[in-house]
Design a protein around this motif. Structure first.
Motif, PDB file in Angstrom:
ATOM      1  N   ALA A 102       0.825  -1.209   0.000  1.00  0.00           N
ATOM      2  CA  ALA A 102       0.000   0.000   0.000  1.00  0.00           C
ATOM      3  C   ALA A 102       0.857   1.255   0.000  1.00  0.00           C
ATOM      4  N   ALA A 103       1.951   1.220   0.730  1.00  0.00           N
ATOM      5  CA  ALA A 103       2.829   2.390   0.812  1.00  0.00           C
ATOM      6  C   ALA A 103       3.504   2.688  -0.522  1.00  0.00           C
ATOM      7  N   ALA A 104       3.633   1.673  -1.369  1.00  0.00           N
ATOM      8  CA  ALA A 104       4.362   1.826  -2.627  1.00  0.00           C
ATOM      9  C   ALA A 104       3.459   2.125  -3.817  1.00  0.00           C
ATOM     10  N   THR A 105       2.138   2.163  -3.620  1.00  0.00           N
ATOM     11  CA  THR A 105       1.219   2.270  -4.750  1.00  0.00           C
ATOM     12  C   THR A 105       0.116   3.297  -4.488  1.00  0.00           C
ATOM     13  N   GLU A 106      -0.548   3.683  -5.587  1.00  0.00           N
ATOM     14  CA  GLU A 106      -1.678   4.613  -5.498  1.00  0.00           C
ATOM     15  C   GLU A 106      -3.009   3.880  -5.397  1.00  0.00           C
ATOM     16  N   ILE A 107      -3.096   2.739  -6.046  1.00  0.00           N
ATOM     17  CA  ILE A 107      -4.323   1.941  -6.086  1.00  0.00           C
ATOM     18  C   ILE A 107      -3.949   0.485  -5.848  1.00  0.00           C
ATOM     19  N   VAL A 108      -4.726  -0.204  -5.022  1.00  0.00           N
ATOM     20  CA  VAL A 108      -4.530  -1.638  -4.823  1.00  0.00           C
ATOM     21  C   VAL A 108      -5.835  -2.363  -5.149  1.00  0.00           C
ATOM     22  N   LEU A 109      -5.728  -3.416  -5.937  1.00  0.00           N
ATOM     23  CA  LEU A 109      -6.849  -4.301  -6.201  1.00  0.00           C
ATOM     24  C   LEU A 109      -6.665  -5.586  -5.408  1.00  0.00           C
ATOM     25  N   THR A 110      -7.730  -6.052  -4.803  1.00  0.00           N
ATOM     26  CA  THR A 110      -7.709  -7.343  -4.118  1.00  0.00           C
ATOM     27  C   THR A 110      -8.691  -8.285  -4.814  1.00  0.00           C
ATOM     28  N   CYS A 111      -8.280  -9.553  -4.902  1.00  0.00           N
ATOM     29  CA  CYS A 111      -9.113 -10.582  -5.525  1.00  0.00           C
ATOM     30  C   CYS A 111      -8.889 -11.872  -4.736  1.00  0.00           C
ATOM     31  N   VAL A 112      -9.559 -11.978  -3.593  1.00  0.00           N
ATOM     32  CA  VAL A 112      -9.326 -13.078  -2.651  1.00  0.00           C
ATOM     33  C   VAL A 112     -10.647 -13.785  -2.335  1.00  0.00           C
ATOM     34  N   PRO A 113     -10.591 -14.956  -1.710  1.00  0.00           N
ATOM     35  CA  PRO A 113     -11.808 -15.770  -1.582  1.00  0.00           C
ATOM     36  C   PRO A 113     -12.900 -15.222  -0.675  1.00  0.00           C
ATOM     37  N   THR A 114     -12.553 -14.625   0.475  1.00  0.00           N
ATOM     38  CA  THR A 114     -13.582 -14.301   1.467  1.00  0.00           C
ATOM     39  C   THR A 114     -13.395 -12.894   2.040  1.00  0.00           C
ATOM     40  N   SER A 115     -14.450 -12.410   2.706  1.00  0.00           N
ATOM     41  CA  SER A 115     -14.355 -11.125   3.404  1.00  0.00           C
ATOM     42  C   SER A 115     -13.341 -11.187   4.532  1.00  0.00           C
ATOM     43  N   GLU A 116     -13.217 -12.342   5.154  1.00  0.00           N
ATOM     44  CA  GLU A 116     -12.211 -12.508   6.207  1.00  0.00           C
ATOM     45  C   GLU A 116     -10.812 -12.302   5.640  1.00  0.00           C
ATOM     46  N   ASP A 117     -10.586 -12.777   4.414  1.00  0.00           N
ATOM     47  CA  ASP A 117      -9.287 -12.564   3.772  1.00  0.00           C
ATOM     48  C   ASP A 117      -9.053 -11.076   3.509  1.00  0.00           C
ATOM     49  N   VAL A 118     -10.091 -10.384   3.037  1.00  0.00           N
ATOM     50  CA  VAL A 118      -9.957  -8.950   2.773  1.00  0.00           C
ATOM     51  C   VAL A 118      -9.628  -8.208   4.064  1.00  0.00           C
ATOM     52  N   GLU A 119     -10.348  -8.510   5.133  1.00  0.00           N
ATOM     53  CA  GLU A 119     -10.095  -7.836   6.409  1.00  0.00           C
ATOM     54  C   GLU A 119      -8.686  -8.132   6.910  1.00  0.00           C
ATOM     55  N   GLY A 120      -8.201  -9.346   6.686  1.00  0.00           N
ATOM     56  CA  GLY A 120      -6.841  -9.684   7.086  1.00  0.00           C
ATOM     57  C   GLY A 120      -5.791  -8.879   6.335  1.00  0.00           C
ATOM     58  N   ILE A 121      -6.114  -8.481   5.118  1.00  0.00           N
ATOM     59  CA  ILE A 121      -5.212  -7.666   4.305  1.00  0.00           C
ATOM     60  C   ILE A 121      -5.248  -6.195   4.736  1.00  0.00           C
ATOM     61  N   VAL A 122      -6.409  -5.735   5.163  1.00  0.00           N
ATOM     62  CA  VAL A 122      -6.595  -4.315   5.485  1.00  0.00           C
ATOM     63  C   VAL A 122      -6.084  -3.971   6.875  1.00  0.00           C
ATOM     64  N   TYR A 123      -6.389  -4.810   7.865  1.00  0.00           N
ATOM     65  CA  TYR A 123      -6.157  -4.449   9.270  1.00  0.00           C
ATOM     66  C   TYR A 123      -4.856  -5.054   9.823  1.00  0.00           C
TER      67      TYR A 123
END
Length: 296
Positions: free
Chosen positions: A56-77
């Motif tokens: 995130a620190a190295a980019t302007e936009i990040v796309l995520t394409c992962v299986p579950t909402s739990e995976d997304v939250e694990g990436i964000v927090y």
């Protein structure tokens, strides 16, 4: 060009990321279980980050394409999450099929930091991802949609703004409910044809010429007739997850739902029998074997 990060180099993500590189974007990726796909993208010019925070620190936009909402939250927090590394103006585009409750929570936490979020789940298959011909349904305000549209068009044939934040994930769950309902009906129809001595090829010819035909029927029947499941590369486990999210959303809206629980029961049965990793066309064999028969 815009500096972009990508997390989730799976069957869909690899094609999307490759198209971003080919359209000239500087791409930073985060490794996952498929090292082969990651190495392919690095060979094409991508760089690799070690954590979501670093990416995130190295980019302007990040796309995520992962299986579950739990995976997304694990990436964000968390200390190594994107929220800890993102700079003001940062945009997170989540292309996963996710729970809208989680989507709105993440978006609120981003907004409090001056960061932006859009939900942009996908339709079609890994084949179209490789070809840059996916369908994308976006939940975002008009200004943000216009800003991210050129990025999405790198891997999409059709991009639909379906409403404000959260609308993309909601409509995707409705879409997947319809698709997996069709798939479950086809699987049960095939199992019943086998049980009653009806030739599956005769069933295919008849349905293909009439009103019961559907895109889902055409994607499943090559497996029934030829053992080719490649036209529907969607795992039973993911279908089950999506139906559970759909039912939770429907229950929260206090809708009357009779079909959804039946479809979820079919998928859960296949999952419980150890077939979660198999593709959805295999449901035809699951139901056939539960009837005490073989596919023949």
């Amino acid at each position: 060009m815009t500096s972009i990060g990508f997390i989730g180099i799976g069957l869909m993500g690899h094609g999307m990321a490759r198209n971003l590189i080919e359209k000239g974007h500087a791409l930073t990726i985060l490794a996952n279980r498929s090292r082969e796909r990651v190495d392919d993208l690095i060979a094409r010019g991508a760089t690799e980050a070690k954590t979501p925070r670093e990416l995130a620190a190295a980019t302007e936009i990040v796309l995520t394409c992962v299986p579950t909402s739990e995976d997304v939250e694990g990436i964000v927090y968390g200390d190594d999450g994107m929220l800890a590394g993102a700079r003001e103006g940062f945009i997170h585009i989540d292309t996963s099929t996710a729970n809208p409750v989680s989507t709105l929570k993440i978006a609120a936490d981003y907004h409090a930091r001056g960061l932006r979020f859009a939900d942009a789940p996908l339709a079609r298959t890994p084949k179209e991802a490789q070809e840059g011909r996916l369908n994308v349904m976006v939940g975002a305000n008009p200004e943000l949609f216009d800003e991210i549209l050129p990025i999405l068009k790198c891997f999409a044939e059709n991009v639909f703004r379906v409403g404000e934040l959260g609308a993309g994930h909601k409509i995707k769950l409705i879409n997947n409910f319809m698709a997996m309902s069709h798939a479950s009906v086809v699987a049960e129809a095939v199992a019943t044809a086998r049980a009653t001595g009806v030739d599956p090829k005769a069933l295919y010819d008849l349905v293909s010429a009439g009103g019961a035909n559907s895109a889902m029927f055409q994607m499943i029947m090559p497996y029934v007739l030829e053992g080719d499941a490649s036209r529907l590369q969607f795992a039973i486990a993911n279908a089950r997850k999506d139906l559970s999210y759909f039912i939770a959303m429907a229950n929260a809206a206090k809708t009357v739902g009779l079909v959804g629980p039946a479809v979820l029961q079919t998928l859960t049965l296949a999952y419980g029998l150890g077939h979660g990793h198999k593709l959805v066309p295999y449901l035809t064999d699951v139901l056939t074997r539960l009837d005490g028969r073989t596919r023949g």
